[in-house]
Design a protein around this motif. Sequence first.
Motif, short mmCIF file in Angstrom:
data_model
loop_
_atom_site.label_atom_id
_atom_site.label_comp_id
_atom_site.label_asym_id
_atom_site.label_seq_id
_atom_site.Cartn_x
_atom_site.Cartn_y
_atom_site.Cartn_z
N ILE A 47 32.83 5.33 9.49
CA ILE A 47 33.07 4.70 10.21
C ILE A 47 31.94 3.88 10.93
N LYS A 48 32.05 2.39 11.32
CA LYS A 48 30.66 1.37 11.87
C LYS A 48 30.52 1.47 13.01
N VAL A 49 29.70 2.11 13.61
CA VAL A 49 28.96 1.45 14.57
C VAL A 49 28.27 0.56 15.20
N ASN A 50 28.63 -0.19 15.88
CA ASN A 50 27.66 -1.79 16.33
C ASN A 50 27.39 -1.23 18.03
N PHE A 51 26.05 -0.67 18.31
CA PHE A 51 25.63 -0.43 19.91
C PHE A 51 25.79 -1.92 20.48
N LYS A 52 25.27 -2.05 21.46
CA LYS A 52 24.76 -3.63 22.24
C LYS A 52 25.90 -5.15 21.94
N ARG A 53 27.01 -4.73 21.75
CA ARG A 53 27.87 -5.92 21.33
C ARG A 53 28.73 -6.01 22.33
N LYS A 54 28.64 -7.33 22.97
CA LYS A 54 29.47 -7.56 24.53
C LYS A 54 30.22 -8.81 23.71
N ILE A 55 31.69 -8.04 23.46
CA ILE A 55 32.84 -9.29 23.75
C ILE A 55 32.96 -10.57 25.14
N LEU A 56 33.02 -11.66 24.29
CA LEU A 56 32.55 -13.01 24.80
C LEU A 56 34.24 -13.23 24.38
N GLU A 57 34.29 -13.05 23.19
CA GLU A 57 35.66 -14.25 22.61
C GLU A 57 36.93 -13.80 21.51
N VAL A 58 38.46 -13.72 22.34
CA VAL A 58 39.16 -13.41 20.47
C VAL A 58 39.21 -14.83 20.51
N ARG A 59 39.72 -14.83 19.33
CA ARG A 59 40.26 -16.06 18.54
C ARG A 59 41.32 -16.00 18.03
N GLY A 60 42.46 -15.54 18.76
CA GLY A 60 43.65 -14.78 18.02
C GLY A 60 44.11 -15.82 16.33
N ASP A 61 44.26 -17.33 16.99
CA ASP A 61 45.11 -18.00 15.55
C ASP A 61 43.89 -17.79 14.37
N LYS A 62 42.84 -17.70 14.90
CA LYS A 62 41.82 -16.66 13.80
C LYS A 62 41.59 -15.66 12.84
N LYS A 63 42.06 -14.67 13.78
CA LYS A 63 41.33 -13.81 14.19
C LYS A 63 40.35 -13.39 14.12
N GLU A 64 39.50 -13.92 14.72
CA GLU A 64 38.25 -13.49 14.71
C GLU A 64 37.86 -12.64 16.33
N ALA A 65 36.66 -12.34 16.89
CA ALA A 65 36.43 -11.67 17.70
C ALA A 65 34.84 -12.17 18.08
N VAL A 66 34.87 -12.74 18.74
CA VAL A 66 32.79 -13.61 18.76
C VAL A 66 32.17 -12.89 20.06
N PHE A 67 31.48 -11.77 19.54
CA PHE A 67 30.80 -10.24 20.26
C PHE A 67 28.91 -11.29 20.72
N GLU A 68 28.73 -10.39 21.87
CA GLU A 68 27.27 -10.98 22.25
C GLU A 68 26.64 -9.81 21.51
N PHE A 69 24.89 -9.74 20.83
CA PHE A 69 24.17 -8.43 20.22
C PHE A 69 23.10 -8.79 22.15
N LEU A 70 23.35 -7.81 22.94
CA LEU A 70 22.06 -7.94 24.60
C LEU A 70 21.24 -7.85 23.77
N ASP A 71 21.04 -7.38 22.41
CA ASP A 71 18.71 -7.28 22.48
C ASP A 71 18.17 -8.74 22.86
N ASN A 72 18.99 -9.43 22.15
CA ASN A 72 18.75 -10.63 21.48
C ASN A 72 19.79 -12.06 22.09
N GLY A 73 20.94 -12.30 22.21
CA GLY A 73 21.53 -13.00 23.33
C GLY A 73 21.99 -13.54 21.92
N VAL A 74 22.00 -13.69 20.90
CA VAL A 74 22.37 -13.77 19.53
C VAL A 74 24.05 -13.62 19.54
N GLN A 75 24.65 -14.39 18.84
CA GLN A 75 26.60 -14.06 19.41
C GLN A 75 27.04 -13.98 17.14
N GLU A 76 27.93 -12.87 17.50
CA GLU A 76 28.35 -12.57 15.90
C GLU A 76 29.81 -12.71 16.24
#
Length: 240
Positions: A47-76
């Motif tokens: 299982i792949k684990v990503n720490f310090k990722r805060k969920i910001l948005e779920v784009r249900g129509d696109k099946k995408e989830a947007v997370f913020e990497f808390l160390d630098n604020g970059v969105q993924e």
Amino acid sequence: MYLVDDYLRLNGLRDKTTITYNTPLGVIFGVKKYADSLMKVIDRKGIKVNFKRKILEVRGDKKEAVFEFLDNGVQEVYKYDMMHAVPPMGPLDVMKGSPLCDQQGWVDVNKETLQHAKYSNVFAIGDCTNIPTSRTAAACAAQAAVLRQNLFSVMKGAELTAKYDGYASCPLITGYGKTILAEFDFDGKPLETFPFDQGKERRSMYHLKKDAMPQLYWYGLIRGVWNGPKLVRDIMHFWK
């Protein structure tokens, strides 16, 4: 995610699937002993684990989830076929601003006696409080025992002698028929009931979670006769 892994393996789909776990925390679990055990399970299951990722948005129509990497604020942005998301949790709006609550909206109590920090005739237990421990039914059960004793002490005009030690429990189901039973105190130190290493996956702990705990909840805790496993723990460790 552990059960999903088992399900996919049993149905011959695991090699076609990527399981990703994103968490805003910096560790998989707050108590090191159990975190170490869980990381071994995660490695074994791939299982792949990503720490310090805060969920910001779920784009249900696109099946995408947007997370913020808390160390630098970059969105993924993560693509998904199936997602299980837990929304941010906090105190109820009706509590915020109450004179009973702290600035965050939690009922402000002494973490050991459970008595209000300002109003001596007020006590509180459970998820509404600012007690620094995990918000679990097991914690509430242990707090209830302390609450009962201290309420009697107040009514008698006596000193509050019962102290809550922060006991909480999290049965961590790591697969079909496997559970790690985490039990710990305020300091994150294991406070285990049974005289064996509960940091290991065990079928016995799975059946405790699946079969015994619902009975303890409905016929013990809800009826006010189950106050946690302290007595059982004392018996199991009588030689210590």
